[in-house]
Design an enzyme around this catalytic site. Structure first.
Site, PDB file in Angstrom:
ATOM      1  CE  LYS A  54      24.131  46.940  49.846  1.00  0.00           C
ATOM      2  NZ  LYS A  54      23.927  46.184  51.082  1.00  0.00           N
ATOM      3  CD  GLN A  98      25.081  42.756  52.233  1.00  0.00           C
ATOM      4  OE1 GLN A  98      25.408  43.886  51.869  1.00  0.00           O
ATOM      5  NE2 GLN A  98      23.820  42.365  52.230  1.00  0.00           N
ATOM      6  CG  ASP A 121      23.478  48.926  56.463  1.00  0.00           C
ATOM      7  OD1 ASP A 121      22.908  49.265  55.416  1.00  0.00           O
ATOM      8  OD2 ASP A 121      24.160  47.884  56.565  1.00  0.00           O
TER       9      ASP A 121
END
Ligand code: NAP
Length: 295
Positions: A54, A98, A121
């Site tokens: 990412k 994460q 997200d």
């Protein structure tokens, strides 16, 4: 194999290039590039690989990445403090924490602390609620990537029978919302579904997000159906290295389906591409600019 193999890698690359093309204009208008902060807690090897990819994708798109790597002994309060600091940091447009988090940290509390405008997200209840009510939101990257592939394959999804297997907040539920938004007729199956095979056999569109290696068999697939396999499962091999497989028995399903995503190289790359897209969109919205067109 009769099915078309859907090339998620190529689709993802095209999206990342389109995102990168918007960055210079954003910089010209605002005096800075969009920024994504990633937060990795602990040393889970798979999570570390995802976060590195990412950060690399962010830099390749010409955006700024702020990587925060914390030890697995980090307390919930420490992580919440970091999120609060990132919420207030003007250079940061997107915050990605994460998952999974170590057991001493309540992931829901962390997600609820992220500024919904920076929630790239799309997991914050505000964004989930906006998606469910058809309002503009930041949409979870994996299901958004699946939808992109489906629309590229089918054009309109209106009236098609879609079966989503899995009801997690990060894949199954938002996937169902997106499909409803496209006027598909949607069934969400899960571990308590009776006769899953018969349910899947009705589907023109199958999205599998279960986390069980090759559970969905070829004879469950309706001829010419489009199969999107979200699952990432490592199975043992003789050489001890292991191999990644999806939730769908690929060869069997590919003999029946119209098109199917491989694992790897299907949905996985789309998740990162959509994260780049969400970061760019969040940056535009925070700067009071219109959403970039065609993304
Ligand atoms: P999750 O939170 O564990 O959810 C799994 C879902 O599958 C649950 O809703 C569960 O039902 C359902 N399920 C479990 N066993 C089942 C069975 N025998 N029959 C029918 N349904 C069953 O998983 P997730 O986070 O959604 O992820 C799913 C898979 O996608 C995993 O392999 C994950 O690694 C992968 N993934 C890939 C990406 C990507 O970028 N490609 C991103 C995210 C996730 P209940 O709700 O009833 O327990």
């Amino acid at each position: 194999m009769t099915a078309k193999r859907i090339d998620g890698k190529a689709a993802a690359q095209a999206i990342r290039e389109r995102v990168a093309a918007f960055v210079p204009e954003f910089e010209r208008k605002t005096g800075r590039a969009p920024g994504l902060a990633t937060v990795l807690v602990g040393e889970d090897p798979a999570s570390a690989v995802y976060v590195r990819s990412k950060n690399r994708a962010t830099a390749e798109a010409g955006m700024v990445s702020f990587a925060h790597n914390l030890p697995d002994t980090t307390s919930e309060d420490e992580l919440l403090q970091l999120v609060i600091t990132l919420n207030a940091d003007e250079r940061v447009d997107g915050i990605l924490v994460q998952l999974p988090l170590p057991k001493q940290i309540n992931a829901t509390r962390v997600i609820e602390t992220i500024d919904p405008g920076k929630d790239v997200d799309g997991f914050h209840p505000m964004n989930a609620g906006r998606l469910a009510t058809g309002l503009p939101s930041l949409v979870p990257c994996t299901p958004f990537g699946c939808l992109y592939l489906l629309k590229a394959e089918l054009g309109s999804l209106a009236g098609l029978e879609a079966v989503v297997i899995g009801r997690s907040n990060i894949v199954g539920k938002p996937m169902a919302q997106l499909l409803i938004g496209e006027s598909a007729t949607v069934t969400v199956a899960h571990s308590r579904t009776r006769d899953l095979a018969a349910t899947v056999r009705r589907a023109d569109i199958v999205v599998a997000a279960v986390g069980r290696a090759e559970m969905i068999r070829g004879d469950w697939i309706k001829p010419r159906a489009i199969v999107i396999d979200v699952g990432i499962n490592r199975v043992a091999t003789d050489d001890g290295k292991g191999r990644l497989v999806g939730d769908v028995a690929f060869e069997e399903a590919a003999a029946v389906a119209g098109a199917i995503t491989p694992v790897p190289g299907g949905v996985g790359p789309m998740t990162i591409a959509m994260l780049m897209r969400n970061t760019l969109v969040a940056a535009h919205r925070r700067a009071g600019l219109a959403d970039p067109e065609g993304l």
